[in-house]
Design an enzyme around this catalytic site. Structure first.
Site, PDB file in Angstrom:
ATOM      1  N   LYS A   9       0.893  -1.171   0.000  1.00 53.65           N
ATOM      2  CA  LYS A   9       0.000   0.000   0.000  1.00 53.65           C
ATOM      3  C   LYS A   9       0.931   1.221   0.000  1.00 53.65           C
ATOM      4  O   LYS A   9       1.428   1.638   1.027  1.00 53.65           O
ATOM      5  CB  LYS A   9      -0.883  -0.023   1.262  1.00 53.65           C
ATOM      6  CG  LYS A   9      -2.189   0.697   1.166  1.00 53.65           C
ATOM      7  CD  LYS A   9      -2.237   2.173   1.251  1.00 53.65           C
ATOM      8  CE  LYS A   9      -1.530   2.967   2.263  1.00 53.65           C
ATOM      9  NZ  LYS A   9      -1.239   4.335   1.719  1.00 53.65           N
ATOM     10  N   GLY A  30      -4.515   3.440  -1.713  1.00 56.14           N
ATOM     11  CA  GLY A  30      -5.525   3.880  -0.753  1.00 56.14           C
ATOM     12  C   GLY A  30      -4.938   4.707   0.359  1.00 56.14           C
ATOM     13  O   GLY A  30      -3.726   4.940   0.414  1.00 56.14           O
ATOM     14  N   GLU A  78      10.406  17.032  13.481  1.00 55.07           N
ATOM     15  CA  GLU A  78      10.819  16.811  12.095  1.00 55.07           C
ATOM     16  C   GLU A  78      10.026  17.777  11.218  1.00 55.07           C
ATOM     17  O   GLU A  78       8.792  17.725  11.199  1.00 55.07           O
ATOM     18  CB  GLU A  78      10.511  15.355  11.723  1.00 55.07           C
ATOM     19  CG  GLU A  78      11.103  14.956  10.414  1.00 55.07           C
ATOM     20  CD  GLU A  78      10.918  13.481  10.109  1.00 55.07           C
ATOM     21  OE1 GLU A  78       9.832  12.946  10.370  1.00 55.07           O
ATOM     22  OE2 GLU A  78      11.865  12.875   9.590  1.00 55.07           O
ATOM     23  N   CYS A 137      14.223  11.491   5.638  1.00 58.13           N
ATOM     24  CA  CYS A 137      14.160  11.194   7.076  1.00 58.13           C
ATOM     25  C   CYS A 137      15.528  11.318   7.734  1.00 58.13           C
ATOM     26  O   CYS A 137      15.620  11.587   8.922  1.00 58.13           O
ATOM     27  CB  CYS A 137      13.564   9.817   7.301  1.00 58.13           C
ATOM     28  SG  CYS A 137      14.261   8.579   6.224  1.00 58.13           S
ATOM     29  N   GLU A 192      10.364   2.230   9.963  1.00 60.37           N
ATOM     30  CA  GLU A 192      11.410   3.202   9.629  1.00 60.37           C
ATOM     31  C   GLU A 192      10.709   4.551   9.683  1.00 60.37           C
ATOM     32  O   GLU A 192       9.868   4.861   8.838  1.00 60.37           O
ATOM     33  CB  GLU A 192      11.986   2.878   8.244  1.00 60.37           C
ATOM     34  CG  GLU A 192      13.366   3.437   8.034  1.00 60.37           C
ATOM     35  CD  GLU A 192      13.339   4.840   7.503  1.00 60.37           C
ATOM     36  OE1 GLU A 192      13.372   5.778   8.342  1.00 60.37           O
ATOM     37  OE2 GLU A 192      13.277   5.017   6.294  1.00 60.37           O
TER      38      GLU A 192
HETATM   39  P1  NAD Z   1       2.331   9.360   6.873  1.00 56.31           P
HETATM   40  O1  NAD Z   1       3.075   8.633   7.893  1.00 56.31           O
HETATM   41  O2  NAD Z   1       0.918   9.741   7.176  1.00 56.31           O
HETATM   42  O3  NAD Z   1       2.311   8.527   5.502  1.00 56.31           O
HETATM   43  C1  NAD Z   1       3.196   7.466   5.205  1.00 56.31           C
HETATM   44  C2  NAD Z   1       2.409   6.226   4.797  1.00 56.31           C
HETATM   45  O4  NAD Z   1       1.637   5.778   5.912  1.00 56.31           O
HETATM   46  C3  NAD Z   1       1.401   6.464   3.674  1.00 56.31           C
HETATM   47  O5  NAD Z   1       1.345   5.337   2.832  1.00 56.31           O
HETATM   48  C4  NAD Z   1       0.091   6.605   4.430  1.00 56.31           C
HETATM   49  O6  NAD Z   1      -1.039   6.302   3.649  1.00 56.31           O
HETATM   50  C5  NAD Z   1       0.293   5.596   5.536  1.00 56.31           C
HETATM   51  N1  NAD Z   1      -0.526   5.788   6.731  1.00 56.31           N
HETATM   52  C6  NAD Z   1      -0.914   6.950   7.305  1.00 56.31           C
HETATM   53  N2  NAD Z   1      -1.667   6.705   8.396  1.00 56.31           N
HETATM   54  C7  NAD Z   1      -1.751   5.361   8.524  1.00 56.31           C
HETATM   55  C8  NAD Z   1      -2.409   4.488   9.440  1.00 56.31           C
HETATM   56  N3  NAD Z   1      -3.124   4.957  10.457  1.00 56.31           N
HETATM   57  N4  NAD Z   1      -2.290   3.158   9.255  1.00 56.31           N
HETATM   58  C9  NAD Z   1      -1.566   2.658   8.233  1.00 56.31           C
HETATM   59  N5  NAD Z   1      -0.944   3.435   7.325  1.00 56.31           N
HETATM   60  C10 NAD Z   1      -1.018   4.768   7.473  1.00 56.31           C
HETATM   61  O7  NAD Z   1       3.153  10.597   6.478  1.00 56.31           O
HETATM   62  P2  NAD Z   1       2.582  12.053   6.095  1.00 56.31           P
HETATM   63  O8  NAD Z   1       1.449  12.443   7.000  1.00 56.31           O
HETATM   64  O9  NAD Z   1       2.349  12.098   4.656  1.00 56.31           O
HETATM   65  O10 NAD Z   1       3.836  12.914   6.507  1.00 56.31           O
HETATM   66  C11 NAD Z   1       3.864  13.537   7.756  1.00 56.31           C
HETATM   67  C12 NAD Z   1       5.204  13.506   8.362  1.00 56.31           C
HETATM   68  O11 NAD Z   1       5.719  12.168   8.359  1.00 56.31           O
HETATM   69  C13 NAD Z   1       6.267  14.269   7.607  1.00 56.31           C
HETATM   70  O12 NAD Z   1       6.244  15.620   7.908  1.00 56.31           O
HETATM   71  C14 NAD Z   1       7.502  13.586   8.104  1.00 56.31           C
HETATM   72  O13 NAD Z   1       7.851  14.128   9.341  1.00 56.31           O
HETATM   73  C15 NAD Z   1       7.105  12.179   8.303  1.00 56.31           C
HETATM   74  N6  NAD Z   1       7.531  11.295   7.220  1.00 56.31           N
HETATM   75  C16 NAD Z   1       8.627  10.532   7.417  1.00 56.31           C
HETATM   76  C17 NAD Z   1       9.050   9.685   6.419  1.00 56.31           C
HETATM   77  C18 NAD Z   1      10.262   8.818   6.564  1.00 56.31           C
HETATM   78  O14 NAD Z   1      10.829   8.368   5.576  1.00 56.31           O
HETATM   79  N7  NAD Z   1      10.706   8.510   7.756  1.00 56.31           N
HETATM   80  C19 NAD Z   1       8.372   9.624   5.221  1.00 56.31           C
HETATM   81  C20 NAD Z   1       7.223  10.407   5.048  1.00 56.31           C
HETATM   82  C21 NAD Z   1       6.814  11.225   6.067  1.00 56.31           C
END
Ligand code: NAD
Length: 476
Positions: free
Chosen positions: A173, A204, A382, A282, A248
């Site tokens: 996903k 999704g 972050e 990250c 991660e």
């Molecule tokens: P996020 O964590 O919401 O999204 C990452 C993935 O997680 C996406 O595929 C999303 O659909 C999924 N996701 C979100 N909520 C979920 C849940 N409850 N259950 C299962 N899957 C879920 O990231 P974001 O909101 O787009 O970004 C916000 C912050 O996250 C950024 O500002 C940054 O600080 C951090 N981030 C970190 C990384 C990393 O590589 N460590 C990557 C993206 C974002």
């Protein structure tokens, strides 16, 4: 990418329509205009994908390592053929400048594959223990893989490839913000001959499709990359069925500049390191800790370097940076830049608002704060934008203490001309990676974090081991 696949999911070796239609437009962050429409999957789509992965596991788990190595080699061949297409899609959906997308983003797909191929040769699936027992490593089962948008193919490769290599089946996903690269990746796997049901893709939203995957009783392991908030949600959802979970997550990595470093080079690396990918990495070195005796000099170099950062259209070749991924991220970054100003940090370069001439697109002014205190929000949270915080320190002990004073522990950088000091300080930093004098971590090295930066390691041998169960066989 085949346009007709955009609204479909890849389940059981075929491109299928969602159970219930539900559209989402994919937005180009540089133009704010839609470039594609995808479907948002529901729990029903996830159930179909997990069922396919479960059925396929029975036979795929019994394939030989040699068969699976051949499969990875085929993937490498097809990926190389479709490389330019991948770089273009990542640029379009993420806003990554095309030259950088070609050089770095798409390159993760080949780099990690080569890293896993090398590591696979060293993986011992059967070992004789000194006590006479036999240790056998077996694929963990059906894996749920959830990936973010900032390095979309990097994360997909770090999860899909080890699962395939060791005999697991999976449901991916990807981020709903960057689904196009994932669709192309699925096409590549299909063309490479990945057997039916072994890899499945459902697009999704996190709280719906992602949560359905984390909770599914037939999924044995969740591998997640993204925010700490979502990582905690995945862990909670997976707890009910006692799944293995690897995470991660975020980082707020320190970059310690000692007075005996090559200061000019160190500052340039540090500044450009934060601005790279518009700050959306990250492991970005977002806290520059500077020894007091070189502080003024560092500020001068940082100002010149920061002001030299070009911003531009991701579709144009060049070394500029592009926009950030979405309006939501733009707003989050602006609120943190404003928090820095309100909490009393001083702006050296940039500041709130959009860069001149970039009214359309989610462009952020590359920003550097100095006289930052490690308790300020810009030093603790972050930001995930091109924003650097410079913090002075008096001596080695204080540098280590500020570096470790963070809830995160993903990466740490240090710059010094003294090898012994580098060794000593690296040993005291609570982080999963330490990069000394600008040396980056190579493909095949373990990547992951201490503390709230995660659980487990990705890449190379350790990344393969995370997808394996261990069985001890005792016989008379
Ligand atoms: P996020 O964590 O919401 O999204 C990452 C993935 O997680 C996406 O595929 C999303 O659909 C999924 N996701 C979100 N909520 C979920 C849940 N409850 N259950 C299962 N899957 C879920 O990231 P974001 O909101 O787009 O970004 C916000 C912050 O996250 C950024 O500002 C940054 O600080 C951090 N981030 C970190 C990384 C990393 O590589 N460590 C990557 C993206 C974002």
């Amino acid at each position: 990418m085949n346009m007709s696949n955009q609204r479909r999911f890849y389940i059981d070796g075929e491109w299928v329509d969602p159970v219930e239609p539900g559209d989402l437009e994919v937005i180009n962050p540089a133009t704010e205009k839609p470039v594609a429409t995808i479907s948002l999957g529901s729990a029903a789509d996830i159930n179909l994908a997990v069922d396919a992965a479960r059925r396929a596991f029975e036979s795929y788990a019994t394939t030989t390592p040699a068969d699976r190595l051949d499969l990875l080699q085929n993937i490498l061949t097809i990926y190389k053929r479709r490389y330019d297409e991948m770089a273009e899609l990542i640029s379009l959906e993420l806003g990554a400048p095309i030259s950088m997308s070609q050089r770095s983003q798409a390159a993760c797909g080949t780099g990690h594959l080569e890293g896993f191929l090398a590591a696979f040769e060293k993986l011992e699936l059967r070992q004789q223990l000194e006590n006479g027992d036999t240790l056998i490593r077996e694929p963990v089962g059906v894996c749920g893989l959830i990936t973010p948008w900032n390095w979309p193919v990097n994360q997909i490769a770090l999860k899909v490839l080890p699962a395939l290599a060791v005999g697991c089946t999976s449901v991916l996903k990807p981020s709903e913000l960057t689904p196009l690269s994932a669709i192309l990746y699925a096409e590549i796997l299909h063309e490479a001959g990945v057997p039916q049901g072994v890899f499945n893709l459902v697009n999704g939203e996190g709280p719906i499709a992602g949560a359905a995957l984390s909770r599914h009783p037939d999924v044995n392991m969740m591998s997640f990359t993204g925010s700490t908030r979502a990582g905690v949600a995945v862990t909670r959802d997976a707890a009910e069925t006692v799944k293995k979970v690897t995470l991660e997550l975020g980082g707020k990595s320190p970059n310690i500049l000692f007075a005996d470093a090559d200061v000019e080079k160190a500052v340039k690396r540090g500044v450009f390191g934060v601005f790279y990918n518009s700050g959306q990495s990250c492991n970005a070195p977002t806290r520059m800790l500077v020894e007091r005796s070189i502080y003024q000099n560092v500020l001068q170099i940082a100002k010149k370097t920061g002001e030299s950062q070009q911003i531009g259209d991701p579709a144009e070749p060049g070394r500029h940076i592009g926009p950030v991924v979405s309006e939501l991220q733009f707003d989050r970054i602006q609120s943190l830049i404003n928090a820095g100003v309100d909490e009393g940090a001083t702006v050296l370069v940039g500041g709130p608002g959009k860069p001149n001439g970039f009214d359309t697109g989610y462009y952020v002014r590359p920003t550097i704060f100095y006289d930052v205190n490690n308790d300020m929000r810009i030093a603790r949270e972050e930001i995930f934008g091109p924003v650097l915080s410079i913090i002075p320190f008096e001596n080695e002990d204080e540098a280590i203490s500020i570096a470790n004073d963070t809830p995160y522990g993903l990466a740490a950088y240090l710059e010094t001309g003294d090898d012994e000091k580098a060794e000593r300080v690296a040993g005291k930093l609570r982080a999963g990676q330490v990069y000394i004098n600008g040396t980056e971590c190579a493909y095949g090295s373990p990547f992951g974090g201490y503390k709230t930066s995660g659980l487990g390691r990705e890449g190379g041998l350790f990344g393969l081991e995370d997808f394996l169960e261990i069985k001890a066989v005792s016989r008379p």
